[in-house]
Design a protein around this motif. Structure first.
Motif, PDB file in Angstrom:
ATOM      1  N   ILE A 170      59.519  -2.362  -1.281  1.00 44.28           N
ATOM      2  CA  ILE A 170      59.268  -2.994  -2.581  1.00 44.28           C
ATOM      3  C   ILE A 170      58.034  -2.383  -3.235  1.00 44.28           C
ATOM      4  CG2 ILE A 170      58.681  -5.136  -3.749  1.00 44.28           C
ATOM      5  CD1 ILE A 170      61.623  -4.852  -2.861  1.00 44.28           C
ATOM      6  N   ASP A 171      56.995  -2.109  -2.466  1.00 44.30           N
ATOM      7  CA  ASP A 171      55.812  -1.458  -3.034  1.00 44.30           C
ATOM      8  C   ASP A 171      56.155  -0.057  -3.533  1.00 44.30           C
ATOM      9  OD1 ASP A 171      54.140  -3.600  -2.654  1.00 44.30           O
ATOM     10  OD2 ASP A 171      53.295  -2.882  -0.777  1.00 44.30           O
ATOM     11  N   ALA A 172      57.004   0.649  -2.792  1.00 44.40           N
ATOM     12  CA  ALA A 172      57.430   1.984  -3.236  1.00 44.40           C
ATOM     13  C   ALA A 172      58.224   1.884  -4.529  1.00 44.40           C
ATOM     14  CB  ALA A 172      58.260   2.661  -2.151  1.00 44.40           C
ATOM     15  N   ALA A 173      59.119   0.905  -4.608  1.00 47.12           N
ATOM     16  CA  ALA A 173      59.954   0.741  -5.796  1.00 47.12           C
ATOM     17  C   ALA A 173      59.123   0.355  -7.011  1.00 47.12           C
ATOM     18  CB  ALA A 173      61.027  -0.320  -5.525  1.00 47.12           C
ATOM     19  N   ARG A 174      58.077  -0.433  -6.805  1.00 43.87           N
ATOM     20  CA  ARG A 174      57.223  -0.856  -7.917  1.00 43.87           C
ATOM     21  C   ARG A 174      56.480   0.317  -8.538  1.00 43.87           C
ATOM     22  NH1 ARG A 174      53.266  -3.565  -5.309  1.00 43.87           N
ATOM     23  NH2 ARG A 174      52.266  -3.891  -7.322  1.00 43.87           N
ATOM     24  N   LYS A 175      56.241   1.358  -7.753  1.00 41.38           N
ATOM     25  CA  LYS A 175      55.518   2.523  -8.248  1.00 41.38           C
ATOM     26  C   LYS A 175      56.453   3.636  -8.723  1.00 41.38           C
ATOM     27  CE  LYS A 175      51.581   0.672  -7.072  1.00 41.38           C
ATOM     28  NZ  LYS A 175      50.633   0.180  -8.094  1.00 41.38           N
ATOM     29  N   GLU A 176      57.751   3.410  -8.637  1.00 44.72           N
ATOM     30  CA  GLU A 176      58.744   4.432  -8.979  1.00 44.72           C
ATOM     31  C   GLU A 176      59.483   4.027 -10.249  1.00 44.72           C
ATOM     32  OE1 GLU A 176      60.725   7.358  -9.594  1.00 44.72           O
ATOM     33  OE2 GLU A 176      59.769   7.595  -7.629  1.00 44.72           O
ATOM     34  N   GLY A 177      59.497   4.891 -11.246  1.00 46.48           N
ATOM     35  CA  GLY A 177      60.138   4.565 -12.518  1.00 46.48           C
ATOM     36  C   GLY A 177      61.570   5.033 -12.648  1.00 46.48           C
ATOM     37  N   ARG A 178      62.083   5.740 -11.637  1.00 45.58           N
ATOM     38  CA  ARG A 178      63.452   6.264 -11.704  1.00 45.58           C
ATOM     39  C   ARG A 178      64.376   5.390 -10.878  1.00 45.58           C
ATOM     40  NH1 ARG A 178      61.802  12.013  -9.444  1.00 45.58           N
ATOM     41  NH2 ARG A 178      60.576  10.555  -8.169  1.00 45.58           N
ATOM     42  N   ILE A 179      65.266   4.682 -11.556  1.00 45.44           N
ATOM     43  CA  ILE A 179      66.097   3.709 -10.856  1.00 45.44           C
ATOM     44  C   ILE A 179      67.024   4.372  -9.842  1.00 45.44           C
ATOM     45  CG2 ILE A 179      67.908   3.696 -12.628  1.00 45.44           C
ATOM     46  CD1 ILE A 179      68.154   0.640 -12.026  1.00 45.44           C
ATOM     47  N   ASP A 180      67.499   5.592 -10.116  1.00 48.48           N
ATOM     48  CA  ASP A 180      68.382   6.257  -9.164  1.00 48.48           C
ATOM     49  C   ASP A 180      67.656   6.575  -7.858  1.00 48.48           C
ATOM     50  OD1 ASP A 180      70.411   6.098 -10.960  1.00 48.48           O
ATOM     51  OD2 ASP A 180      70.325   8.191 -11.610  1.00 48.48           O
ATOM     52  N   VAL A 181      66.378   6.880  -7.938  1.00 47.82           N
ATOM     53  CA  VAL A 181      65.588   7.127  -6.732  1.00 47.82           C
ATOM     54  C   VAL A 181      65.439   5.841  -5.925  1.00 47.82           C
ATOM     55  CG1 VAL A 181      63.304   7.801  -5.878  1.00 47.82           C
ATOM     56  CG2 VAL A 181      64.354   9.062  -7.757  1.00 47.82           C
ATOM     57  N   ILE A 182      65.171   4.743  -6.618  1.00 51.85           N
ATOM     58  CA  ILE A 182      65.050   3.445  -5.940  1.00 51.85           C
ATOM     59  C   ILE A 182      66.375   3.079  -5.286  1.00 51.85           C
ATOM     60  CG2 ILE A 182      64.554   0.997  -6.261  1.00 51.85           C
ATOM     61  CD1 ILE A 182      62.828   1.777  -8.659  1.00 51.85           C
ATOM     62  N   ARG A 183      67.483   3.297  -6.007  1.00 51.53           N
ATOM     63  CA  ARG A 183      68.798   3.011  -5.434  1.00 51.53           C
ATOM     64  C   ARG A 183      68.998   3.762  -4.125  1.00 51.53           C
ATOM     65  NH1 ARG A 183      71.400   3.820 -11.339  1.00 51.53           N
ATOM     66  NH2 ARG A 183      71.778   1.632 -11.896  1.00 51.53           N
ATOM     67  N   ALA A 184      68.598   5.015  -4.109  1.00 45.37           N
ATOM     68  CA  ALA A 184      68.855   5.858  -2.938  1.00 45.37           C
ATOM     69  C   ALA A 184      68.127   5.338  -1.711  1.00 45.37           C
ATOM     70  CB  ALA A 184      68.453   7.300  -3.236  1.00 45.37           C
ATOM     71  N   PHE A 185      66.818   5.073  -1.816  1.00 47.55           N
ATOM     72  CA  PHE A 185      66.110   4.710  -0.582  1.00 47.55           C
ATOM     73  C   PHE A 185      66.343   3.263  -0.169  1.00 47.55           C
ATOM     74  CE2 PHE A 185      62.323   4.620  -3.593  1.00 47.55           C
ATOM     75  CZ  PHE A 185      62.011   3.267  -3.498  1.00 47.55           C
ATOM     76  N   ILE A 186      66.560   2.354  -1.112  1.00 44.69           N
ATOM     77  CA  ILE A 186      66.860   0.973  -0.719  1.00 44.69           C
ATOM     78  C   ILE A 186      68.262   0.890  -0.107  1.00 44.69           C
ATOM     79  CG2 ILE A 186      67.367  -1.330  -1.620  1.00 44.69           C
ATOM     80  CD1 ILE A 186      64.927  -1.166  -3.325  1.00 44.69           C
ATOM     81  N   ALA A 187      69.239   1.573  -0.706  1.00 47.54           N
ATOM     82  CA  ALA A 187      70.590   1.562  -0.145  1.00 47.54           C
ATOM     83  C   ALA A 187      70.594   2.165   1.253  1.00 47.54           C
ATOM     84  CB  ALA A 187      71.541   2.334  -1.059  1.00 47.54           C
ATOM     85  N   ASP A 188      69.849   3.233   1.452  1.00 46.78           N
ATOM     86  CA  ASP A 188      69.794   3.861   2.768  1.00 46.78           C
ATOM     87  C   ASP A 188      69.239   2.896   3.807  1.00 46.78           C
ATOM     88  OD1 ASP A 188      69.856   6.263   4.562  1.00 46.78           O
ATOM     89  OD2 ASP A 188      67.710   5.870   4.605  1.00 46.78           O
ATOM     90  N   ALA A 189      68.139   2.226   3.494  1.00 45.59           N
ATOM     91  CA  ALA A 189      67.510   1.317   4.454  1.00 45.59           C
ATOM     92  C   ALA A 189      68.409   0.134   4.787  1.00 45.59           C
ATOM     93  CB  ALA A 189      66.178   0.822   3.899  1.00 45.59           C
ATOM     94  N   VAL A 190      69.080  -0.416   3.772  1.00 41.39           N
ATOM     95  CA  VAL A 190      69.934  -1.585   3.995  1.00 41.39           C
ATOM     96  C   VAL A 190      71.204  -1.204   4.744  1.00 41.39           C
ATOM     97  CG1 VAL A 190      71.329  -3.354   2.841  1.00 41.39           C
ATOM     98  CG2 VAL A 190      69.007  -2.867   2.036  1.00 41.39           C
ATOM     99  N   GLN A 191      71.851  -0.130   4.332  1.00 43.21           N
ATOM    100  CA  GLN A 191      73.132   0.226   4.929  1.00 43.21           C
ATOM    101  C   GLN A 191      72.984   0.728   6.357  1.00 43.21           C
ATOM    102  OE1 GLN A 191      74.642   2.891   1.973  1.00 43.21           O
ATOM    103  NE2 GLN A 191      74.860   1.254   0.470  1.00 43.21           N
ATOM    104  N   ARG A 192      71.841   1.288   6.694  1.00 41.10           N
ATOM    105  CA  ARG A 192      71.595   1.718   8.063  1.00 41.10           C
ATOM    106  C   ARG A 192      70.934   0.625   8.886  1.00 41.10           C
ATOM    107  NH1 ARG A 192      67.873   6.039   7.557  1.00 41.10           N
ATOM    108  NH2 ARG A 192      68.096   6.325   9.800  1.00 41.10           N
ATOM    109  N   GLN A 193      70.847  -0.568   8.296  1.00 40.15           N
ATOM    110  CA  GLN A 193      70.344  -1.768   8.968  1.00 40.15           C
ATOM    111  C   GLN A 193      68.898  -1.616   9.445  1.00 40.15           C
ATOM    112  OE1 GLN A 193      73.224  -2.923  11.951  1.00 40.15           O
ATOM    113  NE2 GLN A 193      74.755  -3.459  10.428  1.00 40.15           N
TER     114      GLN A 193
END
Length: 347
Positions: A170-193
């Motif tokens: 969440i701290d990383a996402a708050r500092k990132e303005g590109r939504i596609d970048v946020i999608r990539a790392f959050i989806a990776d963390a969640v889908q890989r459990q």
């Protein structure tokens, strides 16, 4: 006497016992007698603070001289030194940032997420650290300091204090303005459990946090099963149309139970599949190769599939919707294929 300097800011920065004989314990009065190799070994990652070195008897002039060209040391941050000189490793640079920020400092953001094993992270080399509110330390070079009253939990990874992965993301996402970048790392963390949606949602309960609109949007998408930027574009496009909302990332099996494909979108009521055909926008290249191999299996089992390249989602959204509407009507007029569908979430 045997000792090692504890240069981890989450503990008392004094001396802790270790199996290293160092001749300069106590106050150093004759610097020419010092074995600087042993001195470097006495500090974790060979990184020391000005306070520690002054405590050993080094003068301010000596510290300044050692950091000049040919002196043998490198100043990483204000008051923090690499005792082996040269270019620091990433570990040494992070250690230096922690020392500079002071006690009770923890790593968060991209650097912490990287240490948890999250992939698809941006090439952001900043070292984002959390310090207690009121701490008089400012950002410097690659070190990004954030003061906070919010409590945090953490752990040690590679000997360095890091906050929880949910807080890091969440701290990383708050500092990132590109939504596609946020999608990539959050989806990776969640889908890989590596991290749950629930823990991420808990982090977003703090309403006063700035920069949370994008991660809130991404969490909603990932909760629906979206796993790539292109799928997120697809989801947004369908939601703006009159089409029924499909399920996302669905495993299709034949009547006999054989796995046929994982499709990006699935309208179960009519048996229509939608595939976003792109190597670039899937989380891993092998996903694309697998998708292409599965197309013929779907066709052989009577599943109508619409194929779309991601560029059309942006350049020709009306045309994509028209194709989907036409395919939906055609699928509704045909007998529903004898297949089963279940939500698919990679481990």
């Amino acid at each position: 006497m045997r000792f090692k300097m504890a240069s981890c800011p989450h503990v008392d920065q004094g001396l802790v016992e270790l199996d290293v004989d160092v001749p300069m314990i106590g106050r150093v009065t004759k610097t020419r007698s010092i074995d600087y190799g042993l001195l470097a070994d006495a500090f974790e990652d060979a990184v020391a603070s000005r306070r520690h070195l002054l405590g050993l008897g080094f003068s301010s002039n000596t510290l300044a001289r050692k950091c000049r060209p040919g002196g043998g040391w490198t100043r990483l941050f204000l008051g923090v030194y690499l005792l082996t000189g040269g270019m620091p490793s990433r570990q040494q640079l992070v250690r230096g940032a922690l020392l500079r920020a002071g006690p009770l400092t923890f790593i968060t953001g991209i650097e912490a997420a990287r240490r948890y094993g999250v992939r698809r992270l941006p090439a952001d080399q900043r070292i984002h650290v959390l310090v207690p509110h009121g701490r008089r330390v400012t950002s410097q070079g690659p070190m990004l300091v954030e003061r906070t009253n919010r409590p945090w939990n953490g752990t040690l990874i590679d000997g360095l204090p890091v906050v929880t992965l949910a807080r890091s993301l969440i701290d990383a996402a708050r500092k990132e303005g590109r939504i596609d970048v946020i999608r990539a790392f959050i989806a990776d963390a969640v889908q890989r459990q590596l991290c749950s949606l629930e823990s991420l949602a808990d982090e977003l309960k703090y309403q006063r946090l700035g920069g949370t609109s994008l991660p809130r949007r991404v969490l909603e998408e990932v909760g629906d099963g979206v796993r790539s930027a292109a799928e997120a574009w697809s989801r947004s496009l369908v939601h703006r149309s009159s089409l029924p909302r499909p399920q996302w990332n669905v495993l299709i099996r034949s009547a006999s139970g054989v796995q046929l494909a994982v499709v990006d979108g699935w309208w179960n009521e009519v048996g229509l599949a939608w595939q976003i055909d792109s190597l670039e926008f899937h989380l891993a290249p092998e996903d694309y190769a697998r998708t292409m191999a599965q197309h013929s299996a779907l066709l052989a089992n009577g599943v109508m599939t619409v194929h779309t390249v991601p560029s059309r989602l942006k350049k020709d959204p009306g045309g994509v919707i028209d194709e989907l509407r036409g395919a939906y009507r055609a699928a509704a007029e045909r007998p529903k294929p004898r297949v089963s569908a279940t939500l698919w979430r990679p481990i």
